[in-house]
Design a protein around this motif. Structure first.
Motif, PDB file in Angstrom:
ATOM      1  N   UNK A  60      27.425  36.065  85.400  1.00  0.00           N
ATOM      2  CA  UNK A  60      28.631  35.794  84.641  1.00  0.00           C
ATOM      3  C   UNK A  60      28.350  34.663  83.686  1.00  0.00           C
ATOM      4  N   UNK A 244      36.116  48.089  79.333  1.00  0.00           N
ATOM      5  CA  UNK A 244      37.304  48.290  80.150  1.00  0.00           C
ATOM      6  C   UNK A 244      38.394  48.795  79.233  1.00  0.00           C
ATOM      7  N   UNK A 246      41.558  50.228  80.477  1.00  0.00           N
ATOM      8  CA  UNK A 246      42.851  50.578  81.099  1.00  0.00           C
ATOM      9  C   UNK A 246      43.929  50.137  80.144  1.00  0.00           C
ATOM     10  N   UNK A 247      44.998  50.824  80.140  1.00  0.00           N
ATOM     11  CA  UNK A 247      46.116  50.444  79.258  1.00  0.00           C
ATOM     12  C   UNK A 247      45.756  50.503  77.796  1.00  0.00           C
ATOM     13  N   UNK A 260      43.977  46.920  73.842  1.00  0.00           N
ATOM     14  CA  UNK A 260      43.788  47.040  75.282  1.00  0.00           C
ATOM     15  C   UNK A 260      42.372  47.353  75.677  1.00  0.00           C
ATOM     16  N   UNK A 261      41.459  47.440  74.716  1.00  0.00           N
ATOM     17  CA  UNK A 261      40.080  47.748  75.076  1.00  0.00           C
ATOM     18  C   UNK A 261      39.292  46.472  75.053  1.00  0.00           C
ATOM     19  N   UNK A 262      38.391  46.326  76.001  1.00  0.00           N
ATOM     20  CA  UNK A 262      37.713  45.045  76.128  1.00  0.00           C
ATOM     21  C   UNK A 262      36.290  45.270  76.565  1.00  0.00           C
ATOM     22  N   UNK A 280      28.517  39.771  83.197  1.00  0.00           N
ATOM     23  CA  UNK A 280      29.910  39.796  82.744  1.00  0.00           C
ATOM     24  C   UNK A 280      30.102  38.634  81.799  1.00  0.00           C
ATOM     25  N   UNK A 281      30.660  38.884  80.651  1.00  0.00           N
ATOM     26  CA  UNK A 281      30.845  37.764  79.753  1.00  0.00           C
ATOM     27  C   UNK A 281      32.178  37.870  79.068  1.00  0.00           C
ATOM     28  N   UNK A 282      32.668  36.699  78.670  1.00  0.00           N
ATOM     29  CA  UNK A 282      33.972  36.656  78.032  1.00  0.00           C
ATOM     30  C   UNK A 282      33.841  36.984  76.555  1.00  0.00           C
TER      31      UNK A 282
ATOM     32  N   UNK B 331      41.515  34.908  85.312  1.00  0.00           N
ATOM     33  CA  UNK B 331      40.069  35.037  85.425  1.00  0.00           C
ATOM     34  C   UNK B 331      39.646  36.484  85.537  1.00  0.00           C
ATOM     35  N   UNK B 333      40.871  38.874  84.141  1.00  0.00           N
ATOM     36  CA  UNK B 333      40.982  39.566  82.860  1.00  0.00           C
ATOM     37  C   UNK B 333      40.017  39.050  81.818  1.00  0.00           C
ATOM     38  N   UNK B 334      39.726  37.761  81.823  1.00  0.00           N
ATOM     39  CA  UNK B 334      38.861  37.236  80.779  1.00  0.00           C
ATOM     40  C   UNK B 334      37.476  36.883  81.279  1.00  0.00           C
ATOM     41  N   UNK B 335      37.243  36.926  82.600  1.00  0.00           N
ATOM     42  CA  UNK B 335      35.919  36.628  83.162  1.00  0.00           C
ATOM     43  C   UNK B 335      35.417  35.261  82.800  1.00  0.00           C
ATOM     44  N   UNK B 423      44.123  43.051  77.148  1.00  0.00           N
ATOM     45  CA  UNK B 423      43.779  43.355  78.525  1.00  0.00           C
ATOM     46  C   UNK B 423      44.990  43.886  79.266  1.00  0.00           C
TER      47      UNK B 423
END
Lengths: 483, 456
Positions: A60, A244, A246-247, A260-262, A280-282, B331, B333-335, B423
């Motif tokens: 992460x 991701x 969802x939504x 909603x896409x990330x 995993x990264x922001x 967290x 949601x944004x990691x 998100x």
């Protein structure tokens, strides 16, 4: 429960660390920087050695930068230099020797003579940064960086029919505060007697903050300072992305609003190993230079539906450019600027021994293939030498000592940078497509991208004109002075 | 009391029902919670109820037992999914968390000091496994080491002290502690005896000098672990000091020094909080600050400060757990836990800023929430003991307000990065989670006696 045993084993090793700081001092060790760093990262001695020097990226990270060239390292430096924020940065670079990177193969020049104000401002910011690089990028315990910045200026020459372009650009540059002056034919003849000013009616000469530097030193300084501040470099390659959605709501594509896409995580595969680490990264920042278009396709940019703004690929592709190094015994000396002939050839002095670098962008139809970095010497003989000899008569007698080729990260749309996030993936930022003027904008781009991440908007210079949206709507922001 | 324990044991048995693990456990624990509310003692004295041979409940342990039972289902609501695909890993997580809660119930209701100590230590191992196995980052190993060894080395002297007490008084029953007075042979020995008894709880609380394990353990633990750690495991320290202080009525010099250290610790941690970059570390340091205040209150040991300590322990448990749950919602949601990146969610998450506001307001001590009552009682008691601590505690409270509002401002009202805000919406599960953290806070306002009275 096998994992529990391993955990206990690792815990036992944690507590078993002897201080290597004491050992370094006792042995009269030559590496004096290590103890500084160990004192500064106070708790590092309690982390087991194999976790400390790990080659594998962590599971992460806050910001993942793809590509560790000048752009990537600059962004890493600026993100870490904002110490108050405490962002964790990982840079993934697959070529640890930088053998094909545009950064180290570039001629390394910097100019303010652009026609787009944002380009001018970015170069001015970078020039200021480079002139003060010793206070920005010095690492404690080592020598201050020396970029060998020669500010001899650029000289653009124009014939009668292209004069007006130079005039218009000059007005824009003066408005932005660049220090350039226009020179008539007589002034050129007086100032540069070794130049043949036959069909040249106007020249635009940069007086300050223009010249050339050593791009490898710049990259090295950025990288070492970023590592010193805590960024981590990993020799690995990005091979996939996880998204991701969802939504994910259908949106109006012209609004460029998030839907909603990330981008959730990045699959990083280690070199020479089948191991793939999911990081995993922001935020993910794409600074892969000439290969950015390819990486964009991995994410689906270019192959997705139009409703989600994924139908346009990142229009960056590699274009091969040659640089020739020659010796001319009677050539112009210290006052030789980076001369750009109306035909498009450029030449500049390199060092003090009568050596010069030159090159030229080929015509659209004659683009060399990008499969390898082999040099075509015929190109020099047919395209560059005649122009050089015409412009600088003493350069009829020269000897080509060596040559190399490098890639431009060529933006097919308008040869200008793409800086900003992608409309479909809000946390995917791009800083690529510099088409030959990347090195001179790297400090500014680093600052701007770090502001985008930490403050949410560009604060120093507003480069929203260079966003990816123009690639989707296909409205080019043309730059007239492209070399 | 026996019914309570039997229900808790049955929850561990229920884990083997493969299909509805998480939900079944949640239901069982919720039933246990409602049973536990019967332990509330409103009679206003320190009498023991639910008395049995070795387990009982008095007005100090009742609120803490209810708190641990209340938080158990909430942890499972927060940690809905856990790393690891095999069902044995999932069951392992459930079993560990249930065993922590089981031992906590035993700790708070045990009548024997030794059984209290054994259950006190027994909560360490499952927490350690929770942190090191299910934590997210590589730093969790260091966090686990710090956590284990700090608490272990703190409690070794406590074991020595318990043996000494049993030798000198030939009994280990807590109800008898009020009648017994320990006497040391020399001038210093009673002070040393007191110190070795207390240090385990000072490390557990933690007070400022012994707090290094807490930011690490809280940040690296999974959310259920963080919630249990912050809410209840820290309160074990306060509970222990209050119980053991009954044996030592005369330690004046050392208790004066310790009170001052705890008050300064509150101030320093509050200032440190304003400079944190990791959201969870911020909340962890705020726990240190509040618990240092509680420790100061319990060491001063007057009527008011003890009541305030109990009240603040319950209120802080609920609020701190709510803040960790909120931080985890962002967290997931944004990691990232960096406050400069998780910012400006006011326009994006629906209704969540409301919960953030109430939790941050409770954290800073907003009347009429019980956090304020607890803090006020403790501060009043300490100031009446020594006026010179007034400015320290005053500034500490101000900084407490500063960082609580900083949390709210940074996560909600700061300028947003619109393009990265995409998100999932906040699900009702998460809303219920925070609501049930904050509902008891509101109900304590109207029934403060349930959490307050404990007179010798």
């Amino acid at each position: 429960m096998l994992k529990l045993g391993r955990c206990v084993h690792l815990l036992a090793r944690c507590t078993n660390q002897t201080s290597s700081f004491a050992r370094t001092l006792a042995s009269g060790g030559t590496d004096i920087t290590k103890p500084f760093r160990q004192i500064r990262d106070g708790l590092s001695w309690t982390i087991p050695k194999d976790l400390q020097n790990s080659d594998r990226p962590p599971g992460e990270v806050d910001v993942l930068i793809i590509g560790g060239g000048a752009m990537g390292s600059s962004i890493a430096y600026f993100l870490k230099a904002a110490r108050k924020a405490g962002v964790s940065v990982a840079v993934v670079e697959r070529d640890s020797g930088y053998s094909m990177s545009s950064t180290v193969l570039s001629v390394g020049s910097i100019r303010q003579q652009f026609s787009t104000p944002e380009n001018i401002y970015m170069s001015m910011y970078s020039a200021q940064f480079i002139k003060n690089v010793q206070e920005h990028l010095q690492v404690e315990g080592s020598d201050p960086p020396d970029l060998q910045f020669n500010d001899q200026g650029y000289l653009f020459l124009a014939t009668k029919d292209k004069e007006h372009i130079l005039h218009e650009n000059h007005i824009i540059q003066k408005n932005c505060g660049a220090k350039v002056e226009l020179m008539t034919q007589n002034q050129l003849k007086k100032r540069f007697p070794w130049m043949n000013t036959d069909n040249v009616t106007l020249g635009s000469y940069g007086l300050e903050n223009e010249g050339w530097l050593d791009p490898w030193s710049l990259l090295k300084s950025f990288k070492e300072k970023a590592i010193d501040l805590g960024a981590k470099y990993y020799n690995a390659e990005v091979t996939g992305f996880n998204v991701v959605d969802d939504d994910a709501k259908p949106i109006d594509p012209t609004q460029f609003a998030p839907n909603g896409r990330r981008l959730n995580s990045v699959m990083v595969s280690m070199i020479n190993s089948p191991e793939v680490v999911e990081v995993k990264s922001s935020y993910v920042v794409l600074t892969a230079g000439a290969w950015s278009g390819q990486l964009g396709k991995l994410l689906g940019i270019g192959t997705g539906p139009k409703e989600e703004n994924l139908h346009m690929p990142i229009p960056v592709e590699p274009r091969k450019r040659y640089v020739y190094f020659f010796h001319c015994p009677e050539g112009p000396g210290l006052e030789c600027p980076l001369l750009i002939d109306p035909s498009g050839s450029y030449v500049r002095r390199e060092g003090f021994g009568g050596n010069y670098l030159c090159g030229k962008s080929p015509n659209e139809c004659d683009e060399p293939s990008c499969e390898d970095l082999n040099v075509n010497y015929d190109f020099f003989d047919t395209e560059i030498w005649p122009n050089l000899a015409h412009r600088i008569p003493v350069m009829e007698k020269l000897k080509v000592k060596s040559a190399w080729a490098g890639y431009y990260d060529y933006n097919c749309l308008d040869q200008n940078a793409i800086i900003g996030s992608h409309p479909a993936y809000g946390n995917f930022l791009m800083a690529t497509g510099f088409s030959g003027h990347g090195i001179q904008q790297s400090p500014a781009v680093g600052k701007l991208v770090s502001e985008k991440i930490l403050a949410g908007e560009f604060q120093t210079i507003d480069v929203s004109k260079f966003g990816f949206e123009r690639c989707i709507t296909e409205t080019p922001v043309l730059e007239r002075c492209v070399i | 009391m026996l019914t309570l324990l039997s229900v808790s044991i049955s929850t561990i048995v229920l884990i083997n029902v493969k299909k509805w693990n998480w939900n079944a456990l949640f239901v069982a624990l919720a039933m246990m919670t409602f049973l536990s509310i019967t332990t509330v003692n409103n009679s206003g004295s320190a009498s023991w109820s639910f008395l049995s041979h070795s387990l009982a409940v008095d007005s100090l342990s009742a609120p803490l037992i209810i708190l641990s039972c209340w938080l158990a289902p909430l942890c499972f609501l927060a940690q809905n999914v856990v790393k690891g695909n095999s069902s044995s890993l999932q069951n392992g997580f459930l079993a560990l968390t249930c065993s922590i809660i089981f031992f906590l119930l035993l700790t708070f209701s045990s009548l024997n000091i030794l059984s209290f100590f054994i259950c006190f230590e027994a909560t360490l191992i499952p927490t350690l496994v929770l942190i090191t196995r299910w934590g997210a980052n590589v730093e969790r190993l260091q966090a686990g080491t710090y956590f284990l060894f700090y608490t272990l080395f703190g409690s070794l002297p406590l074991l020595v002290s318990i043996v000494l007490i049993s030798q000198t008084t030939s009994t280990l029953m807590i109800p008898i502690s009020e009648i017994v007075t320990l006497q040391g042979n020399t001038f210093f020995s009673i002070n040393i005896w007191w110190i070795i008894t207390i240090v385990a709880f000072l490390v557990k609380m933690p007070v400022y000098g012994f707090h290094l394990w807490l930011p690490k353990a809280h940040v690296e633990a999974p959310v259920a672990g963080s919630m249990i750690l912050a809410a209840i495991l820290l309160k074990l320290g306060g509970y222990g000091i209050i119980r053991m202080n009954a044996y030592f009525p005369d330690v004046t010099t050392l208790s004066a020094i310790l009170t001052v250290i705890c008050c300064w610790g509150t101030l320093i941690t509050s200032i440190l909080c304003t400079r944190q970059t990791d959201l969870k570390a911020l909340i962890a340091y705020s726990s240190v600050g509040h618990m240092s205040l509680v420790a100061a209150g319990t060491i001063v040991f007057s009527d008011w400060t003890i009541s305030g300590a109990i009240m603040l322990m319950i209120a802080h448990g609920l609020v701190s757990s709510a803040l960790f749950a909120l931080a985890n919602i962002l967290y997931e949601r944004t990691h990232t836990r960096n406050i400069f990146i998780t910012r400006g969610f006011k326009m994006i998450t629906v209704l969540l800023p409301f919960w953030w506001l109430i939790s941050c307001a409770a954290n800073l001590g907003l009347p009429p929430l019980p956090n304020l009552i607890g803090e006020l009682y403790i501060i009043t008691g300490i100031i009446s003991w020594s006026i010179f601590l007034a400015p320290i505690l005053g500034v500490a409270t101000v900084f407490g307000a500063i960082y609580s509002l900083l949390i709210y401002q940074n996560t909600n009202t700061q300028s947003i990065v619109l393009s990265s805000m995409s998100f999932n919406e906040i699900s009702p599960r998460e809303h219920i989670l925070i609501l049930f953290h904050l509902l008891p806070l509101l109900s304590i306002i109207v029934a403060p006696n349930s959490c307050m009275v404990w007179s010798n």
